[in-house]
Design an enzyme around this catalytic site. Structure first.
Site, PDB file in Angstrom:
ATOM      1  N   ASP A  52     -45.057  52.048 -31.685  1.00 15.99           N
ATOM      2  CA  ASP A  52     -44.764  52.999 -32.743  1.00 15.99           C
ATOM      3  C   ASP A  52     -46.089  53.351 -33.433  1.00 15.99           C
ATOM      4  O   ASP A  52     -47.090  52.670 -33.231  1.00 15.99           O
ATOM      5  CB  ASP A  52     -43.779  52.365 -33.729  1.00 15.99           C
ATOM      6  CG  ASP A  52     -43.399  53.296 -34.859  1.00 15.99           C
ATOM      7  OD1 ASP A  52     -43.231  54.492 -34.594  1.00 15.99           O
ATOM      8  OD2 ASP A  52     -43.298  52.820 -36.004  1.00 15.99           O
ATOM      9  N   ASP A  87     -42.168  48.445 -36.290  1.00 13.39           N
ATOM     10  CA  ASP A  87     -41.966  47.764 -37.569  1.00 13.39           C
ATOM     11  C   ASP A  87     -40.826  48.324 -38.397  1.00 13.39           C
ATOM     12  O   ASP A  87     -40.565  47.844 -39.496  1.00 13.39           O
ATOM     13  CB  ASP A  87     -43.252  47.819 -38.402  1.00 13.39           C
ATOM     14  CG  ASP A  87     -43.504  49.207 -38.981  1.00 13.39           C
ATOM     15  OD1 ASP A  87     -43.093  50.200 -38.333  1.00 13.39           O
ATOM     16  OD2 ASP A  87     -44.103  49.299 -40.064  1.00 13.39           O
ATOM     17  N   ASP A 116     -36.934  51.403 -34.980  1.00  9.69           N
ATOM     18  CA  ASP A 116     -37.441  50.752 -33.769  1.00  9.69           C
ATOM     19  C   ASP A 116     -36.499  49.670 -33.250  1.00  9.69           C
ATOM     20  O   ASP A 116     -36.669  49.182 -32.125  1.00  9.69           O
ATOM     21  CB  ASP A 116     -38.812  50.114 -34.042  1.00  9.69           C
ATOM     22  CG  ASP A 116     -39.854  51.130 -34.465  1.00  9.69           C
ATOM     23  OD1 ASP A 116     -39.905  52.197 -33.844  1.00  9.69           O
ATOM     24  OD2 ASP A 116     -40.608  50.860 -35.418  1.00  9.69           O
TER      25      ASP A 116
END
Length: 753
Positions: free
Chosen positions: A439, A638, A642
């Site tokens: 990410d 995080d 996700d």
């Protein structure tokens, strides 16, 4: 009603905190505390467990109970999941030492008599047998009692294990010798040797003494595998300096610190609990939890981790997480869970061990009858000795400890480096990873974005756009939302509480502020809602080209403005990506930000495979597509968005600076949120799996060579026979050597060392 330490209804009575579900219950207790107090429990005996303790088996983590005892599967003594810092020495180790040292002189005397008594004629041989019997009785019946109890339990539980073999071997030698001493006339003349029926009291005595010695060595070595958890538990300070509303200060036990309390942290002191700085600035040493060697600067508004060391300035902090909710407590729990989990590689060992004991008993019987029927005189004596040697040397303890010991040491080593494995499977699987999806926000970037600017459409102002967006974002925990809310507050804008807030899409948030229906997110969310973003498309693309994240704000499905937030790349990210590429990993970026922004960041970091404006379902689909190609995929993120991909990936990697949902979905957590930790974890995974293979190979080779030797298969070729006493020594040393090899992982060279 359920009550936790987070309850705002609390009081202190006789220096103990009490929590309540409501003001009414608190008032009742305060008016008459004695009415609600339970009688104090009796002090537990030394062998009893502290309240709340959970005991489990090192070899079979699924076995758990709230009191000490033996494992019904392997017979090993259960040990606490979390070690007790106040416990000076393992009670079982103390007991075995006492049994060993008190009976060792008797074992030595019996051995000397058996080896030299007939040469020097100290006693008549029949009388010597009685003397050996008397000396051996306390060794077998007292020193060896735990072994026979566990052996009997293994039969009752229908789970044959090492104690089954030890009990059968020593029991057979002892019972045969007792009968030979008490009723020698029942044996044929072929059993007579040197004027008496041959007895083997010394074999039973020496085997028990050596087994005790082996258990002592094993328990000492096993205690070192929990050193990491003990060191983590020892990090927490015992007291905190609380600042009262009137400004007075006092030191209170850590258990009396509550959420919202103001605490002073002076130079050289440890941060008592997790919280946020409200006054002062300093540099904190967080290396004990994150592995980061350099002190980290902290100012007003920065987060503090409990148990870290304040090196210079004085701070006043507000506690946010106490008790089991602190980062340190969660790390300890995660390490404990990982240490007690079962590695996939252990399944093979468990399958083999399940049949191993019965096979060994069969080989022992074949050895006994084979020697008795076809061996040289005294053939049945040879048969008995070799049968006992087979039972003793084939102890499966080394096989059972091969992988659990490696896992326990590796998880402890990882924790001290800021790398937390959820379970043994994550350690075993990480080394196979060849593709890493990352990410952007909070993973490649700092995750502490700063607000750049707001752009309004005709008829609206920038402050109005910022005010509405910040009001809506108060319900979000995304880093971009925090930047917008902070910017609005700094400008003195009045924020309203959002209603019907929804952040489940992963591409933005929706809700109601006042009577207005708001939507804030990327172009994917706007397209989903049918909002036209063309009026500000040029401005949005220009901001994205500069690397900013752009969010559109719609009021009642009409675009009113956009907001730009920039998030600096972490200083360690380029180095981390270089390390991962050097390890042969393919790096892919997948972010909910616009594609232009994602490509701008990817270009700066050398990431060529970039996916922008992806929803949680898109990240999940990307993971599945790569897995369908035969890739072993890890996902690093995080945020809440996700979580699905983290759970689906072969190994999910969460940033410790991220959300609880992400960390709960991942198999690996990087406490510091530093991608270099992935390289460290991967190196530890490689070293651990190699160590487990070494232990398993040693255990298999040991038994493959030991059992035939003990059965006497080499006797026709070179005259070699293995004494049961030597077999007992080899059995004890095999377990100790497996644990010793596992302990080498504490000194394994990792990438960042």
């Amino acid at each position: 009603m359920s009550v936790t330490e987070m309850s705002e209804h609390r009081t202190v009575h006789e220096d103990r905190p009490y929590y309540f579900c409501s003001t009414k219950c608190l008032a009742k207790f305060s008016a008459q505390p004695s009415r609600y107090m339970q009688p104090a429990p009796l002090a537990p005996a030394a062998s009893e467990a502290p309240a709340g303790s959970v005991y489990t088996c090192p070899m079979h983590p699924e076995i758990q109970q709230d009191h000490p005892g033996n494992c019904p599967k392997c017979g090993m003594t259960l040990e606490p999941v979390l070690p007790d810092l106040d416990e000076t020495e393992n009670p079982e180790l103390v007991d075995f030492k006492r049994r060993f040292w008190w009976t060792l002189p008797l074992t030595l005397v019996v051995t000397v008599l058996a080896m030299f008594g007939h040469r020097f004629g100290w006693f008549d041989m029949a009388r010597q047998s009685w003397i050996e019997l008397v000396l051996t009785l306390p060794i077998v019946l007292w020193a060896g009692a735990p072994f026979f109890v566990r052996g009997a339990q293994s039969i009752v539980n229908r789970s044959p294990n090492m104690w089954t073999l030890i009990g059968l071997g020593t029991g057979a030698a002892f019972v045969y010798s007792v009968v030979a001493t008490v009723a020698p006339q029942v044996f044929p003349a072929s059993f007579v040797s040197m004027g008496r029926v041959a007895v083997y009291f010394e074999a039973a005595a020496v085997i028990i003494s050596l087994t005790l010695l082996g258990q002592i060595l094993e328990l000492k070595a096993r205690s070192q595998t929990s050193a990491a958890i003990k060191s983590l538990l020892g990090l927490a300070p015992k007291t905190a300096r609380r600042v009262a509303p009137d400004g007075s200060e006092s030191d209170v036990p850590l258990a009396l610190v509550h959420v919202g309390d103001l605490l002073r942290v002076r130079p050289g002191e440890k941060v008592p609990v997790d919280g946020v700085v409200v006054e002062g600035s300093s540099a904190l040493d967080e290396s004990m939890l994150t592995g980061e060697p350099l002190p980290v600067s902290k100012r007003v508004g920065d987060k503090l981790i409990g148990a870290t060391m304040n090196t210079s300035g004085a701070l006043v902090m507000r506690s946010e997480h106490v008790g089991s909710a602190t980062v340190l407590s969660q790390i300890v729990q995660m390490v404990a869970m990982a240490q007690r989990s079962r590695a996939p590689m252990q399944r093979m060992a468990d399958t083999v061990a399940g049949y191993f004991v019965m096979v060994v008993v069969g080989i022992s019987l074949l050895s006994f009858f084979g020697w008795g029927l076809f061996g040289p005189e005294p053939s049945w004596v040879y048969g008995l000795i070799n049968a006992v040697a087979v039972l003793i040397i084939a102890c499966p303890c080394a096989l059972g400890l091969a992988t659990p010991m490696s896992i326990m040491v590796a998880t402890g080593r990882g924790a001290t480096s800021g790398v937390l494995f959820r379970d043994a499977a994550a350690i075993e699987n990480l080394r196979r990873i060849d593709t890493l999806i990352v990410d952007k926000t909070g993973t490649l970037t700092e995750g502490r974005p700063s607000f750049e600017r707001a752009v309004a459409t005709a008829g609206h102002t920038e402050d109005e756009v910022l005010q509405l967006a910040a009001s809506l974002d108060q319900g979000s925990e995304h880093p971009l939302a925090a930047a917008i809310v902070n910017a609005a507050r700094e400008r003195g804008l009045t924020l309203q509480r959002p209603e019907q807030f929804d952040s489940g899409s992963g591409i933005g948030v929706r809700g109601t502020v006042g009577e207005k229906s708001l939507a804030l997110g990327n172009t994917a969310l706007m397209a989903q809602l049918g909002v036209d973003v063309a009026p500000l498309a040029v401005q949005a693309e220009a901001l994205r080209a500069q690397g900013a994240s752009v969010m559109h704000l719609a009021v009642d499905l009409t675009l009113v403005g956009l907001l730009a937030v920039s998030d600096p790349i972490k200083a360690t990210t380029p180095e981390a990506l270089a390390m991962l590429r050097a390890a042969g990993l393919r790096v892919v970026m997948a972010t909910g930000d616009g594609l232009t922004t994602a490509r701008a960041v990817g270009q700066r970091l050398g990431i060529t495979e970039v996916h922008g404006e992806v929803k949680p379902a898109d990240k999940l689909e990307l993971v599945e597509e790569l897995q369908a190609e035969g890739r072993r995929v890890a996902m690093a993120g995080d945020g809440i968005n996700d979580a699905p991909a983290l759970a689906r990936a072969d190994v999910g990697i969460a940033m410790g600076t991220g959300t609880d949902v992400a960390m709960n979905s991942a198999q690996l957590t990087l406490v510091k949120g530093d991608l270099r930790g992935i390289a460290t974890a991967r190196a530890l995974s490689v070293a651990t799996v190699a160590n487990m293979k070494q232990n398993l190979a040693f255990a298999f080779v040991y038994n493959a060579l030991g059992v035939p030797l003990a059965a006497g298969l080499l006797f026709p070729f070179n005259g070699w026979l293995l004494s049961p006493m030597v077999a007992a020594l080899a059995m004890s040393l095999s377990s100790a050597s497996v644990i010793g090899n596992a302990l080498r992982l504490r000194r394994a060279k990792l990438n960042r060392d």
